[in-house]
Enzyme design. Structure first.
Site, PDB file in Angstrom:
ATOM      1  N   TRP A 147       0.789  -1.411   0.000  1.00  0.00           N
ATOM      2  CA  TRP A 147       0.048   0.092  -0.020  1.00  0.00           C
ATOM      3  C   TRP A 147       1.020   1.338  -0.217  1.00  0.00           C
ATOM      4  CZ3 TRP A 147       1.759   2.010   4.309  1.00  0.00           C
ATOM      5  CH2 TRP A 147       2.337   1.226   5.499  1.00  0.00           C
ATOM      6  N   ASN A 148       2.269   1.187   0.276  1.00  0.00           N
ATOM      7  CA  ASN A 148       2.927   2.467   0.422  1.00  0.00           C
ATOM      8  C   ASN A 148       3.119   3.200  -0.772  1.00  0.00           C
ATOM      9  OD1 ASN A 148       4.676   0.058  -0.163  1.00  0.00           O
ATOM     10  ND2 ASN A 148       6.367   1.369   0.455  1.00  0.00           N
ATOM     11  N   LYS A 171      -2.443  -7.724  -8.316  1.00  0.00           N
ATOM     12  CA  LYS A 171      -3.654  -7.538  -7.167  1.00  0.00           C
ATOM     13  C   LYS A 171      -2.933  -6.482  -6.216  1.00  0.00           C
ATOM     14  CE  LYS A 171      -3.763  -8.907  -3.152  1.00  0.00           C
ATOM     15  NZ  LYS A 171      -4.276  -7.737  -2.425  1.00  0.00           N
ATOM     16  N   PRO A 172      -3.374  -5.425  -6.261  1.00  0.00           N
ATOM     17  CA  PRO A 172      -2.716  -4.200  -5.561  1.00  0.00           C
ATOM     18  C   PRO A 172      -3.352  -4.612  -3.928  1.00  0.00           C
ATOM     19  CG  PRO A 172      -5.025  -3.665  -6.695  1.00  0.00           C
ATOM     20  CD  PRO A 172      -4.611  -5.117  -7.081  1.00  0.00           C
ATOM     21  N   GLY A 221       6.212  -6.627  -0.592  1.00  0.00           N
ATOM     22  CA  GLY A 221       5.423  -6.443   0.718  1.00  0.00           C
ATOM     23  C   GLY A 221       6.138  -6.764   1.763  1.00  0.00           C
ATOM     24  N   SER A 222       5.690  -7.440   2.778  1.00  0.00           N
ATOM     25  CA  SER A 222       6.480  -7.761   4.035  1.00  0.00           C
ATOM     26  C   SER A 222       7.090  -8.936   3.813  1.00  0.00           C
ATOM     27  CB  SER A 222       5.335  -7.600   5.161  1.00  0.00           C
ATOM     28  OG  SER A 222       4.430  -8.601   5.040  1.00  0.00           O
ATOM     29  N   GLU A 243      10.395  -8.555  -3.238  1.00  0.00           N
ATOM     30  CA  GLU A 243      10.874  -7.549  -2.839  1.00  0.00           C
ATOM     31  C   GLU A 243      10.333  -6.845  -1.399  1.00  0.00           C
ATOM     32  OE1 GLU A 243      13.222  -5.600  -4.247  1.00  0.00           O
ATOM     33  OE2 GLU A 243      13.256  -6.763  -6.164  1.00  0.00           O
ATOM     34  N   LEU A 244      10.988  -7.203  -0.324  1.00  0.00           N
ATOM     35  CA  LEU A 244      10.641  -7.182   0.991  1.00  0.00           C
ATOM     36  C   LEU A 244      10.844  -5.949   1.962  1.00  0.00           C
ATOM     37  CD1 LEU A 244      11.047 -11.183   1.255  1.00  0.00           C
ATOM     38  CD2 LEU A 244       9.087  -9.792   0.436  1.00  0.00           C
ATOM     39  N   CYS A 277      10.026   1.066   1.641  1.00  0.00           N
ATOM     40  CA  CYS A 277      10.874  -0.017   2.019  1.00  0.00           C
ATOM     41  C   CYS A 277      12.228   0.374   2.198  1.00  0.00           C
ATOM     42  CB  CYS A 277      10.953  -1.185   1.039  1.00  0.00           C
ATOM     43  SG  CYS A 277      11.278  -0.432  -0.757  1.00  0.00           S
ATOM     44  N   GLU A 375      11.646  -3.467  11.246  1.00  0.00           N
ATOM     45  CA  GLU A 375      11.179  -2.153  10.436  1.00  0.00           C
ATOM     46  C   GLU A 375       9.929  -1.393  11.113  1.00  0.00           C
ATOM     47  OE1 GLU A 375       8.976  -3.650   6.899  1.00  0.00           O
ATOM     48  OE2 GLU A 375      10.119  -2.365   5.662  1.00  0.00           O
TER      49      GLU A 375
HETATM   50  P1  NAD Z   1       1.751  -7.338   3.093  1.00  0.00           P
HETATM   51  O1  NAD Z   1       2.702  -8.094   3.016  1.00  0.00           O
HETATM   52  O2  NAD Z   1       1.152  -7.078   4.356  1.00  0.00           O
HETATM   53  O3  NAD Z   1       0.929  -7.203   1.834  1.00  0.00           O
HETATM   54  C1  NAD Z   1       1.358  -7.055   0.535  1.00  0.00           C
HETATM   55  C2  NAD Z   1       0.480  -7.720  -0.477  1.00  0.00           C
HETATM   56  O4  NAD Z   1       0.311  -9.054  -0.158  1.00  0.00           O
HETATM   57  C3  NAD Z   1      -1.183  -7.175  -0.234  1.00  0.00           C
HETATM   58  O5  NAD Z   1      -1.510  -7.099  -1.592  1.00  0.00           O
HETATM   59  C4  NAD Z   1      -1.597  -8.300   0.508  1.00  0.00           C
HETATM   60  O6  NAD Z   1      -3.085  -8.150   0.142  1.00  0.00           O
HETATM   61  C5  NAD Z   1      -0.999  -9.418  -0.076  1.00  0.00           C
HETATM   62  N1  NAD Z   1      -1.165 -10.627   0.513  1.00  0.00           N
HETATM   63  C6  NAD Z   1      -1.337 -10.711   1.797  1.00  0.00           C
HETATM   64  N2  NAD Z   1      -1.246 -12.084   2.232  1.00  0.00           N
HETATM   65  C7  NAD Z   1      -0.998 -12.975   1.140  1.00  0.00           C
HETATM   66  C8  NAD Z   1      -0.735 -14.223   0.785  1.00  0.00           C
HETATM   67  N3  NAD Z   1      -0.920 -15.112   1.779  1.00  0.00           N
HETATM   68  N4  NAD Z   1      -0.393 -14.464  -0.394  1.00  0.00           N
HETATM   69  C9  NAD Z   1      -0.282 -13.675  -1.387  1.00  0.00           C
HETATM   70  N5  NAD Z   1      -0.513 -12.181  -1.298  1.00  0.00           N
HETATM   71  C10 NAD Z   1      -0.845 -11.973   0.222  1.00  0.00           C
HETATM   72  O7  NAD Z   1       2.833  -5.852   3.126  1.00  0.00           O
HETATM   73  P2  NAD Z   1       2.220  -4.493   3.093  1.00  0.00           P
HETATM   74  O8  NAD Z   1       1.809  -3.853   4.483  1.00  0.00           O
HETATM   75  O9  NAD Z   1       1.062  -4.010   2.086  1.00  0.00           O
HETATM   76  O10 NAD Z   1       3.234  -3.326   2.692  1.00  0.00           O
HETATM   77  C11 NAD Z   1       4.425  -2.934   3.555  1.00  0.00           C
HETATM   78  C12 NAD Z   1       5.680  -3.947   3.614  1.00  0.00           C
HETATM   79  O11 NAD Z   1       6.171  -3.812   1.993  1.00  0.00           O
HETATM   80  C13 NAD Z   1       6.864  -3.390   4.136  1.00  0.00           C
HETATM   81  O12 NAD Z   1       7.602  -4.454   4.826  1.00  0.00           O
HETATM   82  C14 NAD Z   1       7.833  -2.753   3.047  1.00  0.00           C
HETATM   83  O13 NAD Z   1       9.121  -2.673   3.505  1.00  0.00           O
HETATM   84  C15 NAD Z   1       7.667  -3.579   1.943  1.00  0.00           C
HETATM   85  N6  NAD Z   1       8.010  -3.151   0.839  1.00  0.00           N
HETATM   86  C16 NAD Z   1       8.941  -3.157   0.180  1.00  0.00           C
HETATM   87  C17 NAD Z   1       9.402  -2.680  -0.968  1.00  0.00           C
HETATM   88  C18 NAD Z   1      10.602  -3.339  -1.589  1.00  0.00           C
HETATM   89  O14 NAD Z   1      10.817  -3.111  -2.876  1.00  0.00           O
HETATM   90  N7  NAD Z   1      11.729  -4.138  -1.457  1.00  0.00           N
HETATM   91  C19 NAD Z   1       8.692  -1.864  -1.554  1.00  0.00           C
HETATM   92  C20 NAD Z   1       7.590  -1.367  -1.179  1.00  0.00           C
HETATM   93  C21 NAD Z   1       7.152  -2.060   0.150  1.00  0.00           C
END
Ligand code: NAD
Length: 510
Positions: A147-148, A171-172, A221-222, A243-244, A277, A375
């Protein structure tokens, strides 16, 4: 202190999306079921071969149309990002500019990077053969975003996948799905072939369904969710790129231009409300310049504005997009102060009804504190005094994360030597985060910050599978090594080995 988590969660009516800066609900999207995801992937699979067969020039034309559409509709796209994410317009503009340049970059560089290449070999067994590597699209790429950055970390990663001839189902995040839907409108209005790019909205289970059906998963994501995605991809034996999270450090050396160091720290920590991130999440400052650095930084924190974004220049630091993130940030600050840290600026949640946390500067911190290890993903900056560069390097590497790091120094040669000691995927020197805009440079995390990378050659090659073509252009009736074995042929082969590798094969022993 936290608001109830009603947003981003599904109900019979779908998923409500709010403006984090006002609390106002601004949209509702579908919570797509596994069957709907399967159907979208099936449509994408049918559309993909036609897309892959377009010439690079024809795909480039469609990319150009989309690039122009983005520029023609930039205000609408910026407004959408600002509304659903709560960030200032300036932060949203960066996302649009990134996508505009990504369309141009991948249209131009994609065909070069994916061109069939000729391979040479010194093996005596393959003399006279022609060998080629061609790149074949993986098929349907599932892109899952956070979401960021509702545009760049979602649609931005779809661009090279599409350039490589794949269809994409995106899937956003359930918290910021609206801008991705604008991209669906964009490709339709630009006359792209149907179903080549689709969006499925929904929460985690929708993401899971995409991992269950796509041919490749590009996940941002995370780290926690990344592990689950990798585990499922492993079960299915499909590749994924992750990319976490990160805990990026900034090292300020004693020879640094302190004004530059302060700007790098301020921007690195607080741009996008600290929800990057690659945010600077901890600073190590050499003792000799620590007091000067901290006093200038404290003054600059005090000058920042934080309010509801309302166009250019309205605010510096935006809202917190993800409701539970407010508690995480508050907990990190509380844990630090409980263990002896001092708050020099901020330290508290901002005014309701929006979700804000004040830009917060922490000093007297150490590595027992959560704010130095986990983080935070918010507008906070812990600063720690170190004896020397060696201590800064040791502490930077004392982390499970390895996304990026920054060094500020007037001696760039020394900084480069230090950079090579850091266990991270990218080090910026006298700069912060700008590397993301350098599409030719790989960007990917080490350790628990990810697998694979976006950008650079790897950023498009990963969306393809290599196919090797091996051509015997002058086939003899029978090769020397073919059955039935013939000792004289093998003796000849071994003479060839000697000639090629400059070593005598002990003939007599064979
Ligand atoms: P999140 O992991 O909670 O969610 C990310 C996405 O994954 C969402 O679209 C969510 O609906 C989906 N999701 C959730 N459970 C899932 C599953 N079991 N299988 C498949 N998809 C699933 O992360 P967030 O809170 O949306 O984003 C913040 C995190 O993203 C932070 O840790 C940040 O550091 C990281 N991030 C990393 C980068 C990078 O380039 N390394 C860039 C931006 C954000």
């Amino acid at each position: 202190m936290t608001q109830p988590r009603t947003l981003g969660t599904a109900s019979a009516a779908g998923i409500a999306v709010d403006n984090p800066a006002t609390g106002e609900v601004i949209g509702q999207v579908a919570d797509s079921t596994a069957e709907q995801v399967e159907a979208a992937v099936a449509r994408a699979r049918r559309a993909q071969p036609g897309w892959a067969q377009l010439t690079p020039r024809d795909r480039a034309k469609l990319f150009t149309r989309a690039r122009h559409w983005l520029l023609d509709h930039c205000q609408e796209v910026v407004d959408s990002i600002v509304a659903e994410n709560g960030k200032p317009a300036e932060d949203a503009i960066v996302e649009v500019v990134y996508c505009v340049s990504a369309f141009a970059y991948w249209a131009k560089q994609g065909p070069r990077l994916l061109a069939t290449t000729k391979v040479r070999s010194l093996s005596p067994f393959v003399l006279g053969r022609g060998m080629f590597t061609r790149r074949v699209p993986r098929g349907v790429v599932g892109v899952i975003g956070p979401w960021n950055n509702p545009l760049i970390n979602s649609f931005g990663d779809a661009i090279p996948a599409l350039a490589a001839g794949n269809a994409v189902v995106l899937k956003p995040s359930e918290y910021t799905p609206l801008t991705a839907l604008l991209m669906v409108r964009m490709v339709r209005e630009c006359g792209w072939p149907e179903d080549v790019f689709q969006v499925v909205t929904g929460a985690g289970t929708t993401g899971q369904a995409l991992v269950d059906t796509a041919d490749f998963v590009m996940f941002t994501g995370s780290t926690k969710t990344g592990r689950a995605v990798a585990a499922r991809a492993g079960e299915r034996l499909i590749p994924c790129s992750l990319e976490l999270g990160g805990k990026d450090a900034l090292i300020v050396l004693a020879d640094a231009d302190i004004e530059r160091a302060v700007n790098v720290a301020l921007h690195g920590a607080l741009v996008n409300g600290g929800q990057m991130c690659t945010s600077v999440e901890r600073v190590y400052v050499e003792e000799a310049v620590y007091d000067d650095f901290v006093s200038r930084l404290e003054k600059r924190f005090g000058e920042l504005t934080q309010t509801r974004p309302a166009g250019l220049g309205s605010t510096d630091v935006g809202a917190m997009t993800f409701p539970p993130q407010l508690s995480t940030v508050a907990e990190h600050v509380e844990d630090a102060t409980d263990r002896g840290a001092r708050v020099l600026a901020g330290g508290n949640p901002g005014p309701w009804p929006g979700r804000f946390f004040e830009p917060t500067l922490l000093v007297d911190v150490d590595h027992t504190m959560t704010c130095m290890r986990e983080e935070t993903f918010g507008p906070t900056l812990p600063v720690m005094k170190v004896a020397d560069a060696a201590e800064a390097v040791r502490l930077t590497n004392d982390s499970q994360y390895g996304l990026q790091a920054a060094i500020v120094s007037s001696n760039t040669a020394r900084a480069r030597r230090l950079a090579e000691q850091l266990e991270v995927g990218c080090v910026t020197i006298n700069d912060v985060q700008t590397n993301y805009m350098a599409l030719g440079l790989p960007m990917g995390g080490w350790k628990e910050s990810g697998l694979g990378s976006r950008h650079g050659a790897e950023g498009i090659l990963k969306y393809t599978k290599p196919q090797a073509i091996f051509v015997n252009r002058f086939p003899m009736r029978r090769d020397l090594n073919m059955l039935p074995f013939d000792p004289s042929s093998y003796r000849f082969l071994l003479r060839l080995v000697n000639a090629l590798y400059g070593k005598r094969w002990p003939f007599g022993k064979n």
